[in-house]
Every structure is written in structure tokens, then in C-alpha cells.
Scaffold this motif. Structure first.
Motif, PDB file in Angstrom:
ATOM      1  N   SER A 104      24.243  63.971  46.741  1.00 18.64           N
ATOM      2  CA  SER A 104      25.178  63.029  46.127  1.00 18.64           C
ATOM      3  C   SER A 104      25.631  61.957  47.097  1.00 18.64           C
ATOM      4  N   GLU A 105      25.688  62.277  48.395  1.00 19.70           N
ATOM      5  CA  GLU A 105      26.136  61.300  49.391  1.00 19.70           C
ATOM      6  C   GLU A 105      25.488  61.638  50.730  1.00 19.70           C
ATOM      7  N   TRP A 106      25.106  60.591  51.457  1.00 14.38           N
ATOM      8  CA  TRP A 106      24.500  60.767  52.769  1.00 14.38           C
ATOM      9  C   TRP A 106      24.996  59.655  53.681  1.00 14.38           C
ATOM     10  N   GLY A 107      25.257  59.988  54.931  1.00 20.71           N
ATOM     11  CA  GLY A 107      25.772  58.976  55.838  1.00 20.71           C
ATOM     12  C   GLY A 107      25.718  59.400  57.281  1.00 20.71           C
ATOM     13  N   THR A 108      26.407  58.631  58.125  1.00 18.75           N
ATOM     14  CA  THR A 108      26.386  58.879  59.558  1.00 18.75           C
ATOM     15  C   THR A 108      27.682  58.404  60.188  1.00 18.75           C
ATOM     16  N   GLY A 109      28.001  58.935  61.356  1.00 16.54           N
ATOM     17  CA  GLY A 109      29.155  58.489  62.110  1.00 16.54           C
ATOM     18  C   GLY A 109      28.755  57.424  63.112  1.00 16.54           C
ATOM     19  N   VAL A 110      29.501  56.329  63.162  1.00 10.94           N
ATOM     20  CA  VAL A 110      29.151  55.218  64.030  1.00 10.94           C
ATOM     21  C   VAL A 110      30.356  54.805  64.863  1.00 10.94           C
ATOM     22  N   SER A 111      30.087  54.362  66.089  1.00 12.24           N
ATOM     23  CA  SER A 111      31.082  53.743  66.957  1.00 12.24           C
ATOM     24  C   SER A 111      30.659  52.305  67.179  1.00 12.24           C
ATOM     25  N   PHE A 112      31.594  51.386  67.008  1.00  9.27           N
ATOM     26  CA  PHE A 112      31.271  49.976  67.013  1.00  9.27           C
ATOM     27  C   PHE A 112      31.289  49.388  68.411  1.00  9.27           C
ATOM     28  N   ALA A 113      30.440  48.383  68.631  1.00 11.89           N
ATOM     29  CA  ALA A 113      30.418  47.636  69.882  1.00 11.89           C
ATOM     30  C   ALA A 113      31.478  46.537  69.844  1.00 11.89           C
ATOM     31  N   GLY A 114      31.872  46.054  71.030  1.00  6.82           N
ATOM     32  CA  GLY A 114      32.790  44.931  71.105  1.00  6.82           C
ATOM     33  C   GLY A 114      34.168  45.271  70.592  1.00  6.82           C
ATOM     34  N   SER A 115      34.923  44.238  70.213  1.00  5.86           N
ATOM     35  CA  SER A 115      36.303  44.424  69.788  1.00  5.86           C
ATOM     36  C   SER A 115      36.568  43.977  68.361  1.00  5.86           C
ATOM     37  N   ARG A 116      35.553  43.478  67.666  1.00  2.00           N
ATOM     38  CA  ARG A 116      35.749  42.974  66.309  1.00  2.00           C
ATOM     39  C   ARG A 116      35.769  44.135  65.323  1.00  2.00           C
ATOM     40  N   ARG A 117      36.799  44.200  64.505  1.00  2.83           N
ATOM     41  CA  ARG A 117      36.946  45.336  63.595  1.00  2.83           C
ATOM     42  C   ARG A 117      37.273  44.923  62.162  1.00  2.83           C
ATOM     43  N   PRO A 157      18.698  56.006  70.356  1.00  2.00           N
ATOM     44  CA  PRO A 157      20.014  55.377  70.297  1.00  2.00           C
ATOM     45  C   PRO A 157      20.030  54.212  69.314  1.00  2.00           C
ATOM     46  N   ALA A 158      21.229  53.903  68.812  1.00  4.58           N
ATOM     47  CA  ALA A 158      21.392  52.720  67.979  1.00  4.58           C
ATOM     48  C   ALA A 158      21.113  51.468  68.807  1.00  4.58           C
ATOM     49  N   LEU A 159      20.729  50.392  68.142  1.00  4.29           N
ATOM     50  CA  LEU A 159      20.430  49.143  68.823  1.00  4.29           C
ATOM     51  C   LEU A 159      21.703  48.430  69.253  1.00  4.29           C
ATOM     52  N   VAL A 160      22.742  48.488  68.428  1.00  5.40           N
ATOM     53  CA  VAL A 160      24.069  47.947  68.731  1.00  5.40           C
ATOM     54  C   VAL A 160      25.082  49.020  68.369  1.00  5.40           C
ATOM     55  N   GLY A 161      26.064  49.259  69.236  1.00  3.72           N
ATOM     56  CA  GLY A 161      26.992  50.354  69.001  1.00  3.72           C
ATOM     57  C   GLY A 161      26.344  51.685  69.304  1.00  3.72           C
ATOM     58  N   SER A 162      26.925  52.756  68.788  1.00  4.63           N
ATOM     59  CA  SER A 162      26.381  54.086  69.066  1.00  4.63           C
ATOM     60  C   SER A 162      26.665  55.025  67.902  1.00  4.63           C
ATOM     61  N   LEU A 163      25.948  56.141  67.886  1.00  9.48           N
ATOM     62  CA  LEU A 163      26.109  57.180  66.880  1.00  9.48           C
ATOM     63  C   LEU A 163      27.057  58.248  67.396  1.00  9.48           C
ATOM     64  N   THR A 164      27.977  58.687  66.569  1.00 12.59           N
ATOM     65  CA  THR A 164      28.916  59.718  67.019  1.00 12.59           C
ATOM     66  C   THR A 164      28.256  61.087  67.098  1.00 12.59           C
ATOM     67  N   SER A 165      27.246  61.328  66.277  1.00 10.63           N
ATOM     68  CA  SER A 165      26.498  62.594  66.303  1.00 10.63           C
ATOM     69  C   SER A 165      25.017  62.264  66.201  1.00 10.63           C
ATOM     70  N   PRO A 166      24.380  61.926  67.326  1.00  8.59           N
ATOM     71  CA  PRO A 166      23.009  61.393  67.284  1.00  8.59           C
ATOM     72  C   PRO A 166      21.989  62.302  66.629  1.00  8.59           C
ATOM     73  N   LEU A 167      22.209  63.617  66.660  1.00  7.95           N
ATOM     74  CA  LEU A 167      21.237  64.528  66.057  1.00  7.95           C
ATOM     75  C   LEU A 167      21.614  64.948  64.653  1.00  7.95           C
ATOM     76  N   GLY A 168      22.805  64.572  64.202  1.00  4.87           N
ATOM     77  CA  GLY A 168      23.258  65.032  62.899  1.00  4.87           C
ATOM     78  C   GLY A 168      23.658  63.897  61.991  1.00  4.87           C
ATOM     79  N   THR A 169      23.720  64.200  60.704  1.00  2.00           N
ATOM     80  CA  THR A 169      24.202  63.242  59.722  1.00  2.00           C
ATOM     81  C   THR A 169      25.242  63.930  58.847  1.00  2.00           C
ATOM     82  N   TYR A 170      25.901  63.140  58.004  1.00  2.00           N
ATOM     83  CA  TYR A 170      26.893  63.663  57.059  1.00  2.00           C
ATOM     84  C   TYR A 170      26.236  63.738  55.689  1.00  2.00           C
ATOM     85  N   LEU A 171      26.322  64.904  55.082  1.00  2.00           N
ATOM     86  CA  LEU A 171      25.519  65.190  53.897  1.00  2.00           C
ATOM     87  C   LEU A 171      26.337  65.956  52.863  1.00  2.00           C
TER      88      LEU A 171
END
Length: 472
Positions: free
Chosen positions: A61-74, A217-231
Motif C-alpha cells: 500500500s505504501e513504500w518509501g525511504t528516509g532521507v537527510s537533505f543537503a544544504g540549508s534549504r528546507r 549513496p545518494a547523489l545529493v543528500g543522504s539516506l537515513t537507512s541505506p540498506l532499508g526502506t519503509y514498507l
């Protein structure tokens, strides 16, 4: 099903081989994030296919990932998600030949430890979904042939969610959700017993290694759980941890062995005062100093990049006064795109310059760039700057009656070599002023050669080339 078997199934969807019913992808149909990219784990150019996760096939029903953003723009402007469709129009001939539509939901959650926390934002948009091309007789099975000559089982495309400046914390969980016949918040089987093309709609993945142990690794920013996803799946076999808990959106620490949903997140630029004045305005910039690569959307700012250390492979757009400014500092600008610099729409105000070098310390090379859709000038070297301007493409607006554009200008004691450039479409229709492909005005020494001109009111205007030659 073991994690390695699941990853193996996922890998088969990239090129035609095994016909795994859950995964696929292909060429881009729509892109266009607005703002500065603060997270990106999607391919710059989609190949014919990517691995992908089918919601109906995996009871998801839902799939996603945890991300950490680069820079300071939010303040988020857009989230681009790469999708993949297997559906053929020949399977649903009663539906429009141009494609079909489906509502898809994006959820943004705070992260509570590693779990989804507060729901920050949920947005549902209805997207146009293309059909996967029909089978090609030169491909095995029902696969189609892409322009790269390879055969694929699915077709990838991008969808763009408009976040409208939603402010978020430094890290979030991004989830994608939609209904299929049997899964989602409101399964569709009761209304459409025979199912529909949404049962062949997938979320594409990237980059991943597929070995179940390491992640890219992500190209910009980073993954909070690089080996896992939210499912959120009702099938225990979809989870790498065995699915002890199903039917809830949670972290599966090893669910896809490094494969993640392919997404790109952009945010509004922060406009910072520079101390560089024009028209009594302390001009602001989207970026001050530092190296500039990738996309920099400076919408709302006066300058894209002010006194950066380098500009390479960048796309800078949206500022109303300058795309790039070298104010008395050395700078090389290479292999980049500068566009949409000026007011919206462009008007007769005497600003809107793509690349601007000023002052005795402004020394460097401007090479291999494309500068277009500028209000006043494409490239300017002025006030004792020393610049090599070579191999660029500078494109004006053509015949206009509101401003006299110039492609390249060297003026006020600046010296330059201007060689091998393509300069075109700078033309002012009233006779009061003249638009020039190349304008030399009281310069300090200019060497010109092998430039290509077309569509300019005057190719070269010489109001003082200056003595001697500049040797970069």
C-alpha cells in the motif's frame, strides 16, 4: 521468499530476461524540479528500464525511504518520483490511446528514532500515466524496443508533486501510496472487479547494488537507512526481516538490499544579501562562494551564484539581475547552462545578465557554456576584468521591441579573447538603439576570432576595442 531471491527478481526487470511480474521501467516523459536540489538518488537520464516495485504484485500500500537533505534549504517546492508502468493499451482498448490517469499520494513524515513520526504533509495529485509501448517483433516475449536498442518489459516516467514551499526538518521519511485492485487505502476491486492498468503500475528504484549487503549513496543528500526502506505490505515475503509485523508503514532494515525509491527533492533558494549593489539595491544571491554544480534555481533572488570558487556542469536559472557574478575574484565557468535571467516576463529594465565579470581581480575562463533567455546581455567582462571567452553558445530572444540585447560584451578597460563562440538572435527592432552579437566598448584589449553569428541585428559593434592583445 529470501532477500536475495527478492533482489534477483527485482534485477530481472532491467533488461528482458525473466519476466518477473513485479518490476520494470523506461524513458523519461516529464521532469522539471523547481528550486535547488537538496536530495537526489535518481538517474540524471533514465535508461530504457530500471528495477521497480509493483504494489499489486507485492501486496503493498505504501513504500518509501528516509532521507537527510543537503544544504540549508528546507522550503520544499517539488518532489519528483520515478514510476514504471507495464500496462498496454491493447489490454484496455476502451481507454484513451494517449494514456490514463490515476491519483497518487505523497506522504512526508518526521522521523521518530527510526520509525515514522508525525505526518508533516500528505498530498494527492492525479497524474497522467502513459501506456507501455506494444511488443516489438524483434524482442522476446511481449517486450518493447527503446531508442537505445534494448528490449524492456516496462516504461519509466517521472511524476512531480508540487509542495508549494512546505517547510520540513533536516530529515524526513518520504512515502508513496496509491490504490490497486486489492491494496491501498481504498482498494478498487469492488468498483472494477476485472482490475485496471493501476495493477501494472510500479515505483522505480535507484541506485542499489542488489547484493543484499551494500548500498549506493545518494547523489545529493543522504539516506537515513541505506540498506532499508519503509514498507506497508500484507505479504510477509516482501520484508527482508521476515515480516514479523505486516500491514503497517514501518522500517524494514534490510528490505531491498540497497535499492531505494528513485526520488528528487527540491527546495526554494535562500536569498542572502551580498553587499554588491545595483540600482541602490543590495543584491541577494542563492549561493555565495563555494563550488557550483548541478541545479541552482535562484527564483526570488537577484543573483544565482555570487563569487563562487568554480562553476562546472551547473544549471543556473531564475535570478533577475545576474546568473553568475565574479566581483574582483578569479573564476572559471565551464560546461554549464545559464538561463532565464531577468524579469518574468522579460522587459526593458537594463539588467538580466547571464555571466558577469567585473573588477581587476576578475580573471578566468568562460568556456563550453550555453547562455540563453537573458534580459540584457549574455556574457559581460567589464571594469578591468581579464577573461577568456571561448566555445560558448549565447542565444538572445530574437527580434524584440522592449530591450537591445547583446550576446557578449567587453567594456570599460576589460580585456578578453573572444573565440569560437556561437552568438545569435540579439535583435532590437526599433532604430533608436542597436543590438549586437559582440559589443566592444572602450575595452582594454580584445582578440576576436572564429565566432559564428546568426540572427543578430549587428554581428560585431566596435566602440573601442583597445590596444594590444590579452593573453589569458
Amino acid at each position: 521468499m529470501s532477500i536475495r531471491k527478492l533482489i534477483a527478481l527485482l534485477m530481472t526487470s532491467m533488461l528482458v530476461g525473466a519476466m518477473a511480474p513485479m518490476l520494470l521501467a523506461a524513458p523519461v516523459l516529464a521532469t522539471g524540479p523547481t528550486g535547488s536540489v537538496i536530495f537526489d538518488n535518481s538517474p540524471a537520464i533514465l535508461p530504457g528500464n530500471l528495477p521497480s516495485v509493483g504494489f499489486e504484485a507485492t501486496s503493498t500500500s505504501e513504500w518509501g525511504t528516509g532521507v537527510s537533505f543537503a544544504g540549508s534549504r528546507r522550503a520544499l517546492t517539488t518532489v519528483v518520483v520515478t514510476m514504471s508502468t507495464w500496462a498496454l493499451h491493447s489490454t484496455y482498448p476502451a481507454m484513451p490511446a494517449g494514456g490514463w490517469t490515476h491519483p497518487i499520494t505523497l506522504n512526508l513524515y518526521a522521523i521518530d528514532g527510526t520509525a515514522p513520526g508525525t505526518l508533516i504533509r500528505t498530498i494527492t495529485q492525479t497524474f497522467a500515466i502513459p501506456w507501455r509501448p506494444e511488443a516489438d517483433p524483434n524482442c522476446p516475449g511481449t517486450a518493447w524496443k527503446a531508442s537505445d536498442g534494448n528490449c524492456y518489459n516496462g516504461r519509466a516516467f517521472n511524476i512531480t508533486f508540487d509542495l508549494g514551499g512546505q517547510v520540513v526538518p533536516d530529515s524526513v521519511i518520504v512515502g508513496v501510496a496509491y490504490n490497486t485492485s486489492d491494496y491501498g487505502a481504498a482498494p478498487l476491486r469492488s468498483s472494477t472487479p476485472a482490475g485496471g492498468p493501476y495493477d501494472s503500475l510500479n515505483v522505480a528504484t535507484f541506485p542499489g547494488t542488489g547484493d543484499g549487503n551494500t548500498a549506493t549513496p545518494a547523489l545529493v543528500g543522504s539516506l537515513t537507512s541505506p540498506l532499508g526502506t519503509y514498507l506497508d505490505s500484507l505479504w510477509a515475503g516482501a520484508y527482508g526481516d521476515g515480516g514479523a509485523v505486516t500491514g503497517t508503514f514501518r522500517l524494514d532494515p534490510v528490505s531491498w538490499g540497497g535499492y531505494q525509491p528513485a526520488i528528487q527533492v527540491s527546495a526554494l533558494s535562500v536569498c542572502t544579501p551580498t553587499g554588491f549593489y545595483r540600482d541602490t539595491i543590495n543584491l541577494t544571491a542563492a549561493q555565495i562562494g563555494g563550488a557550483v554544480t548541478g541545479a541552482l534555481d535562484a527564483t526570488g533572488c537577484n543573483i544565482g551564484a555570487y563569487n563562487p570558487t568554480s562553476v562546472t556542469g551547473a544549471t543556473i536559472s531564475g535570478a533577475n539581475y545576474f546568473g553568475i557574478v565574479a566581483d574582483g575574484v578569479p573564476l572559471n565557468v565551464t560546461n554549464s547552462v545559464v538561463r532565464n535571467i531577468g524579469e518574468t516576463p522579460l522587459n526593458g529594465s537594463q539588467h538580466g545578465i547571464g555571466i558577469y565579470y567585473t573588477g581587476a581581480g576578475a580573471i578566468g575562463t568562460i568556456s563550453g557554456n550555453t547562455v540563453s533567455h537573458y534580459q540584457k546581455n549574455g556574457i559581460v567582462a567589464t571594469t578591468n576584468a581579464k577573461v577568456s571567452i571561448t566555445g560558448n553558445t549565447v542565444i538572445g530572444e530574437g527580434r524584440v521591441d522592449y530591450i537591445a540585447q547583446n550576446g557578449i560584451q567587453v567594456s570599460s578597460g576589460a580585456s578578453a579573447t573572444v573565440t569560437g563562440n556561437t552568438i545569435k538572435d540579439n535583435y532590437y527592432t526599433p532604430k533608436s538603439y542597436t543590438a549586437c552579437g559582440l559589443l566592444l566598448y572602450q575595452a582594454g584589449g580584445v582578440r576576436v576570432g572564429a565566432n559564428t553569428y546568426s540572427g543578430n541585428e549587428v554581428k560585431q559593434c566596435n566602440a573601442g576595442k583597445g590596444g594590444g592583445q590579452f593573453n589569458p
